[in-house]
Enzyme design. Structure first.
Site, PDB file in Angstrom:
ATOM      1  CG  HIS A 241      -1.862   0.997   1.240  1.00 11.34           C
ATOM      2  ND1 HIS A 241      -2.242   1.642   2.277  1.00 11.34           N
ATOM      3  CD2 HIS A 241      -2.811   1.542   0.304  1.00 11.34           C
ATOM      4  CE1 HIS A 241      -3.434   2.274   2.260  1.00 11.34           C
ATOM      5  NE2 HIS A 241      -3.658   2.379   0.993  1.00 11.34           N
TER       6      HIS A 241
ATOM      7  CD  GLU B 208      -3.177   2.233  -3.197  1.00 10.55           C
ATOM      8  OE1 GLU B 208      -4.119   2.686  -3.236  1.00 10.55           O
ATOM      9  OE2 GLU B 208      -2.111   2.508  -2.415  1.00 10.55           O
TER      10      GLU B 208
ATOM     11  CG  ASP C 161      -3.382   6.980  -2.778  1.00  8.10           C
ATOM     12  OD1 ASP C 161      -4.415   5.938  -3.075  1.00  8.10           O
ATOM     13  OD2 ASP C 161      -2.586   6.813  -1.809  1.00  8.10           O
TER      14      ASP C 161
ATOM     15  CG  HIS D  32      -4.096   9.056   0.717  1.00 10.94           C
ATOM     16  ND1 HIS D  32      -4.940   9.978   1.526  1.00 10.94           N
ATOM     17  CD2 HIS D  32      -4.735   7.911   0.458  1.00 10.94           C
ATOM     18  CE1 HIS D  32      -5.793   9.277   1.954  1.00 10.94           C
ATOM     19  NE2 HIS D  32      -5.861   8.138   0.972  1.00 10.94           N
TER      20      HIS D  32
ATOM     21  CD  GLU E 261      -7.384   5.095  -3.946  1.00 11.16           C
ATOM     22  OE1 GLU E 261      -6.553   4.566  -3.175  1.00 11.16           O
ATOM     23  OE2 GLU E 261      -8.637   5.803  -3.608  1.00 11.16           O
TER      24      GLU E 261
END
Ligand code: G3P
Ligand code: MG
Length: 249
Positions: free
Chosen positions: A15, A42, A44, A57, A117
């Site tokens: 993450h 992952e 953002d 993020h 994401e």
């Protein structure tokens, strides 16, 4: 509708690069996650004021950078000067915000997988989905495995689908809001990525029946991981890259 694009789902996904062990969404974090054996990540991604996709993020800069205010209001020339490491630790002082293009170079040079994401600045859902998908398709052109594009925002995924239908998509769910499964179907999703607390045998069965991968975030405790693996989930997104050793597949 055409079959959803295939994505070879890794069991473990780091993450924001390496969870909390390095400044999230910086190249330092992805290097650390890779040093812990992680092969999938992952991140953002949102847009600068002049349309450059970059990693962050929050909608605002204060928590994880030396900047102030709304990140999406500032051009990349300014964002690129910020310190995105000092908030975490002195070791990482001066670490810059990465562009998606910069991360793509690291991911591809090391044969890694990515889950992008789409994290739009509020109000910029469609343009963010469109630009991130267009850049991703171009950056990964000719690569064997494209990134998985995920978002909590259906409008962002819909724009991504229109811009680059060949890229796999996933709907992120923090709650099972009314109509969410219909929306995932309409968006041609390859995966559902839910808060791990929502995942149970019924939801896994529902995903299987629809042909979706069942993925979960953010799994940091061994007991939770054991429960989810017993349910047969396909992919687990974790901060705990020092606790869970990723195995292939
Ligand atoms: O993509 C899974 C997870 O990252 C979603 O929540 O807030 O950590 O971006 P968040
Ligand atoms: Mg995220």
């Amino acid at each position: 509708m055409a079959a959803a694009p295939f994505w070879p789902c890794p069991r473990w996904i780091a993450h924001r690069g390496a969870g909390t062990l390095a400044p999230e969404n910086t190249l330092a974090a992805f290097r650390l996650g890779a040093a812990h054996g992680y092969r999938a990540f992952e991140c953002d991604v949102k847009l600068s004021a002049d349309g450059v996709p970059f990693l962050l993020h929050d909608a605002t800069l204060e928590r994880t950078t030396s900047g102030r205010g709304k990140a999406g209001d500032q051009p990349w020339a300014e964002l690129s000067q910020l310190d995105a490491g000092s908030w975490h630790s002195r070791l990482h002082a001066g670490e810059p915000l990465p562009t998606l293009a910069g991360l793509a170079r690291f991911i591809q040079a090391n044969g890694l997988q990515l889950n992008i994401e789409i994290k739009p600045t509020p109000g910029q859902e469609r343009i963010t989905g469109q630009v991130v998908a267009t850049h991703t398709a171009s950056l990964w052109q000719g690569q064997a495995v494209p990134p998985l594009l995920s978002s909590f925002r259906p409008e962002a995924l819909q724009a991504a689908m229109q811009a680059a239908p060949q890229l796999p998509r996933a709907l992120l769910l923090d709650t099972l809001w009314p109509g969410c499964f219909d929306v995932a179907g309409q968006l041609g999703c390859t995966a559902l990525v839910t808060n791990h607390l929502l995942m149970d045998a019924d939801l896994v069965a529902r995903a299987r029946a629809a042909g979706w991968l069942a993925m979960v975030y953010t799994v940091n405790k061994p007991d939770d991981a054991q429960r989810l693996l017993a349910l047969g989930v396909d992919g687990l997104i974790t901060d705990a890259v020092d606790r869970f050793a990723p195995s292939p597949g």
